[in-house]
Design a protein around this motif. Sequence first.
Motif, mmCIF file in Angstrom:
data_model
loop_
_atom_site.group_PDB
_atom_site.id
_atom_site.type_symbol
_atom_site.label_atom_id
_atom_site.label_comp_id
_atom_site.label_asym_id
_atom_site.label_seq_id
_atom_site.Cartn_x
_atom_site.Cartn_y
_atom_site.Cartn_z
ATOM 1 N N GLN A 69 43.613 -31.205 36.243
ATOM 2 C CA GLN A 69 43.564 -31.416 37.704
ATOM 3 C C GLN A 69 43.575 -32.888 38.091
ATOM 4 O O GLN A 69 43.619 -33.226 39.272
ATOM 5 N N ASN A 70 43.519 -33.750 37.070
ATOM 6 C CA ASN A 70 43.443 -35.184 37.355
ATOM 7 C C ASN A 70 43.683 -35.918 36.040
ATOM 8 O O ASN A 70 43.587 -35.320 34.961
ATOM 9 N N HIS A 72 43.240 -40.229 34.439
ATOM 10 C CA HIS A 72 42.901 -41.620 34.781
ATOM 11 C C HIS A 72 44.139 -42.510 34.715
ATOM 12 O O HIS A 72 45.116 -42.189 34.039
ATOM 13 N N GLU A 82 35.530 -40.561 32.754
ATOM 14 C CA GLU A 82 36.949 -40.357 33.052
ATOM 15 C C GLU A 82 37.700 -39.813 31.838
ATOM 16 O O GLU A 82 37.226 -39.901 30.700
ATOM 17 N N VAL A 97 48.403 -34.587 40.244
ATOM 18 C CA VAL A 97 48.109 -35.989 40.520
ATOM 19 C C VAL A 97 47.888 -36.133 42.009
ATOM 20 O O VAL A 97 48.717 -35.713 42.816
ATOM 21 N N CYS A 98 46.709 -36.689 42.357
ATOM 22 C CA CYS A 98 46.497 -37.088 43.729
ATOM 23 C C CYS A 98 46.258 -35.957 44.703
ATOM 24 O O CYS A 98 46.719 -35.983 45.827
ATOM 25 N N HIS A 99 45.475 -34.996 44.265
ATOM 26 C CA HIS A 99 45.092 -33.940 45.198
ATOM 27 C C HIS A 99 44.340 -34.568 46.382
ATOM 28 O O HIS A 99 43.610 -35.548 46.206
ATOM 29 N N ARG A 102 40.819 -35.492 46.010
ATOM 30 C CA ARG A 102 40.543 -36.732 45.262
ATOM 31 C C ARG A 102 40.822 -37.954 46.142
ATOM 32 O O ARG A 102 40.141 -38.966 46.040
ATOM 33 N N GLU A 108 41.232 -42.187 46.176
ATOM 34 C CA GLU A 108 42.489 -42.521 45.487
ATOM 35 C C GLU A 108 43.541 -42.990 46.492
ATOM 36 O O GLU A 108 43.764 -42.358 47.513
ATOM 37 N N LYS A 116 48.683 -43.469 37.938
ATOM 38 C CA LYS A 116 48.328 -42.200 37.285
ATOM 39 C C LYS A 116 49.592 -41.445 36.880
ATOM 40 O O LYS A 116 49.677 -40.899 35.783
#
Length: 267
Positions: A69-70, A72, A82, A97-99, A102, A108, A116
């Motif tokens: 879900q992500n 670093h 992380e 990336v980049c929900h 977040r 972010e 990322k």
Amino acid sequence: MIQAMREVIVAGNWKMHTVPAEAGQLARTIAARTRIPGVTRVICPPYTSLAAVGAALAEHDPDVGVGAQNVHHELQGAYTGEVSAPMLAGLAGWVIVCHSERRRDAGETDALIGRKLQRAIEAGLRPILCVGELLAEREAGQQETVVSRQVRGALADQAPATLEAARLVIAYEPVWAIGTGRTASGRDAAAMAAAIRATLTELGFTDGGERVPVLYGGSVTSASMDEFMAEPSIDGALVGGASLKPDEMAGIVTRAGLTATARAGSV
Ligand code: PGA
């Protein structure tokens, strides 16, 4: 014609739900209920359940992808708590990336998101880039400007050919529709997919961005999926709450399968 060839994708974002002891069984159940030809399925559990979900799917349905879900933006270092892209090797083939959660909770920024993405691609992960406007931005008629800026901010530093080779996916997720039970209309989602592809064209993507799948996300259910899949420019869904419910996923993927079958028949 390219649109007819585009992959149809349903990705489930489990967010901060499930413990490892239950995640494998849930993934197995969802996989068994969603075996529909032509639909790419992905499950994105929390980091701690990646191994359990991966093991269950490897045994029961290796066609289902596993996503984080992500990730670093650095490869390693003093970043307590992380997880870097190389650490996901063998655990995930995809990454969100980049929900917007977040962007909201971890601050972010588009520039960070670009880094990322770069790390994800270097590690061979297939990225799902999330973009979407806030309610106030939509009410002010700024949704296309906001989403274009997000797409440009995240992608501008990479070569379009690299992003295409990494098989980038973009999810349009209006923030006001996430977890609220309120969805965009299919028409609005299609207008945003057009805005996203116009930005990809400006960035130099081939074929007017038509090769990049664009998903809709935000309170998708088996009941609302038809609204989005009826739009030729929408290629599937990023599903949150409903992705934890096997019955819902069965309905969502079944509807996606109708589009996949129609596309396969029209090429
Ligand atoms: P939701 O979440 O389906 O629960 O609205 C979607 C998402 O955040 O990806």
